[in-house]
Design a protein around this motif. Sequence first.
Motif, short mmCIF file in Angstrom:
data_model
loop_
_atom_site.label_atom_id
_atom_site.label_comp_id
_atom_site.label_asym_id
_atom_site.label_seq_id
_atom_site.Cartn_x
_atom_site.Cartn_y
_atom_site.Cartn_z
N ASP A 102 27.15 21.66 43.79
CA ASP A 102 26.09 21.81 44.79
C ASP A 102 25.13 20.63 44.76
OD1 ASP A 102 24.77 23.40 46.81
OD2 ASP A 102 23.21 23.83 45.34
N TYR A 103 25.43 19.66 43.93
CA TYR A 103 24.51 18.54 43.68
C TYR A 103 24.29 17.71 44.95
CZ TYR A 103 22.45 14.49 41.32
OH TYR A 103 21.61 13.47 40.92
N HIS A 104 23.04 17.65 45.39
CA HIS A 104 22.60 16.84 46.53
C HIS A 104 23.29 17.22 47.85
CE1 HIS A 104 20.60 13.17 44.36
NE2 HIS A 104 20.06 14.34 44.03
N LEU A 105 23.80 18.43 47.95
CA LEU A 105 24.35 18.89 49.22
C LEU A 105 23.21 19.28 50.16
CD1 LEU A 105 27.43 21.17 48.42
CD2 LEU A 105 27.44 18.86 49.36
N PRO A 106 23.32 18.98 51.45
CA PRO A 106 22.31 19.44 52.40
C PRO A 106 22.22 20.97 52.38
CG PRO A 106 23.76 17.80 53.41
CD PRO A 106 24.37 18.15 52.08
N GLN A 107 21.05 21.49 52.66
CA GLN A 107 20.83 22.93 52.57
C GLN A 107 21.76 23.73 53.47
OE1 GLN A 107 16.69 23.81 53.21
NE2 GLN A 107 16.07 23.06 51.20
N ASN A 108 22.14 23.16 54.60
CA ASN A 108 22.99 23.90 55.54
C ASN A 108 24.47 23.65 55.32
OD1 ASN A 108 22.94 21.25 56.34
ND2 ASN A 108 22.75 21.67 58.53
N GLN A 109 24.82 22.91 54.27
CA GLN A 109 26.23 22.62 53.98
C GLN A 109 26.71 23.48 52.82
OE1 GLN A 109 27.24 18.47 53.65
NE2 GLN A 109 29.05 18.88 52.40
N PRO A 110 27.73 24.29 53.04
CA PRO A 110 28.22 25.15 51.96
C PRO A 110 28.96 24.37 50.89
CG PRO A 110 29.65 25.31 53.88
CD PRO A 110 28.49 24.46 54.29
N VAL A 111 29.04 24.95 49.72
CA VAL A 111 29.79 24.34 48.63
C VAL A 111 31.27 24.32 48.98
CG1 VAL A 111 30.49 24.67 46.23
CG2 VAL A 111 28.11 25.02 46.87
N GLN A 112 31.92 23.19 48.72
CA GLN A 112 33.34 23.03 49.06
C GLN A 112 34.21 23.42 47.87
OE1 GLN A 112 34.30 22.09 52.25
NE2 GLN A 112 32.10 22.28 52.64
N LEU A 113 34.55 24.71 47.81
CA LEU A 113 35.39 25.22 46.73
C LEU A 113 36.45 26.16 47.29
CD1 LEU A 113 32.90 26.21 43.85
CD2 LEU A 113 34.37 24.19 43.97
N SER A 114 37.59 26.18 46.64
CA SER A 114 38.60 27.17 47.00
C SER A 114 38.13 28.55 46.57
CB SER A 114 39.93 26.84 46.31
OG SER A 114 39.79 26.98 44.90
N ASP A 115 38.71 29.57 47.20
CA ASP A 115 38.33 30.94 46.82
C ASP A 115 38.62 31.21 45.34
OD1 ASP A 115 37.51 31.43 49.40
OD2 ASP A 115 39.39 32.40 50.01
N HIS A 116 39.71 30.63 44.84
CA HIS A 116 40.10 30.85 43.45
C HIS A 116 39.03 30.33 42.49
CE1 HIS A 116 43.26 30.07 40.04
NE2 HIS A 116 42.42 31.04 39.76
N LEU A 117 38.64 29.07 42.69
CA LEU A 117 37.64 28.48 41.79
C LEU A 117 36.27 29.12 41.99
CD1 LEU A 117 36.87 26.48 39.64
CD2 LEU A 117 36.64 24.71 41.40
N ASN A 118 35.91 29.38 43.22
CA ASN A 118 34.63 30.01 43.50
C ASN A 118 34.53 31.37 42.81
OD1 ASN A 118 32.05 30.00 45.08
ND2 ASN A 118 32.97 31.80 46.01
N SER A 119 35.60 32.14 42.91
CA SER A 119 35.62 33.46 42.29
C SER A 119 35.51 33.37 40.77
CB SER A 119 36.90 34.20 42.68
OG SER A 119 36.99 35.45 42.02
N LEU A 120 36.20 32.38 40.19
CA LEU A 120 36.16 32.21 38.74
C LEU A 120 34.76 31.83 38.26
CD1 LEU A 120 37.61 32.11 36.02
CD2 LEU A 120 38.32 29.77 36.55
N LEU A 121 34.13 30.90 38.96
CA LEU A 121 32.79 30.49 38.57
C LEU A 121 31.79 31.63 38.73
CD1 LEU A 121 32.52 26.85 40.03
CD2 LEU A 121 32.99 27.55 37.67
#
Length: 236
Positions: A111-130
Amino acid sequence: MSSTFVTLAEVLECRGGPLLEDEVWSLLLGTAESLVDVSYKGTVILLIIISPTSLLLSATGTLAFKNCTLSDEACTFTAPEMLQGLSHSNLSDFYQMLVYSLGMTLYWSVDYHLPQNQPVQLSDHLNSLLLSMCEDLAHRRVNLNSILESCESQHKASLLPPPNRVIGQLVEDVFHKAVSVCWGWRGGSVWVCLSVCVMLQFYQWNAFLSGGPWLCARALCPAEWEESDGQREASW
């Protein structure tokens, strides 16, 4: 190759953007392997919080940790049960707190330095694990062995490079990115200065060539040069 370490925070600061998914998988696998190895030995380590400033990466692809005490900055990465002052009666409780810290640290890195309206770019697999690593309740968090199994399966299925190669490249990028060059004159001879954007011990040297051009490398970003011998050193 020097074994000098840089922090994850320094890697991202120099990059100016978040980690990519494959890089997160590599960091997660490398860290999980290290922690599982320590846990199998029944070793009690002093590390309490994993954070972007306490997770260390080396150019040889190894990982290390430095002690991170509880502070306002570290609270974001600290397990709730630790903030509440709850005691951990066994090693399992201790490592579950590290799982939380690691999950929050890696989420911070994507999420580092991403614009507020830009979602995190992660696959469902990794997102779920984190997300499962960052559960507020310790008993609901995924454990280290499950994290390790998920990472190993992902690396095999996606044919990802070994973690040490990815980690080494992250550090090399710090060494070579954002290097500024400045030129000037000293005593009738041309001199060159290189500046690197983070504090790196092995770049803290000065080489003076007698009677000719001289070269120095400084760990400063941005480069700020003082007046020397009555002349101001120009940079761009």
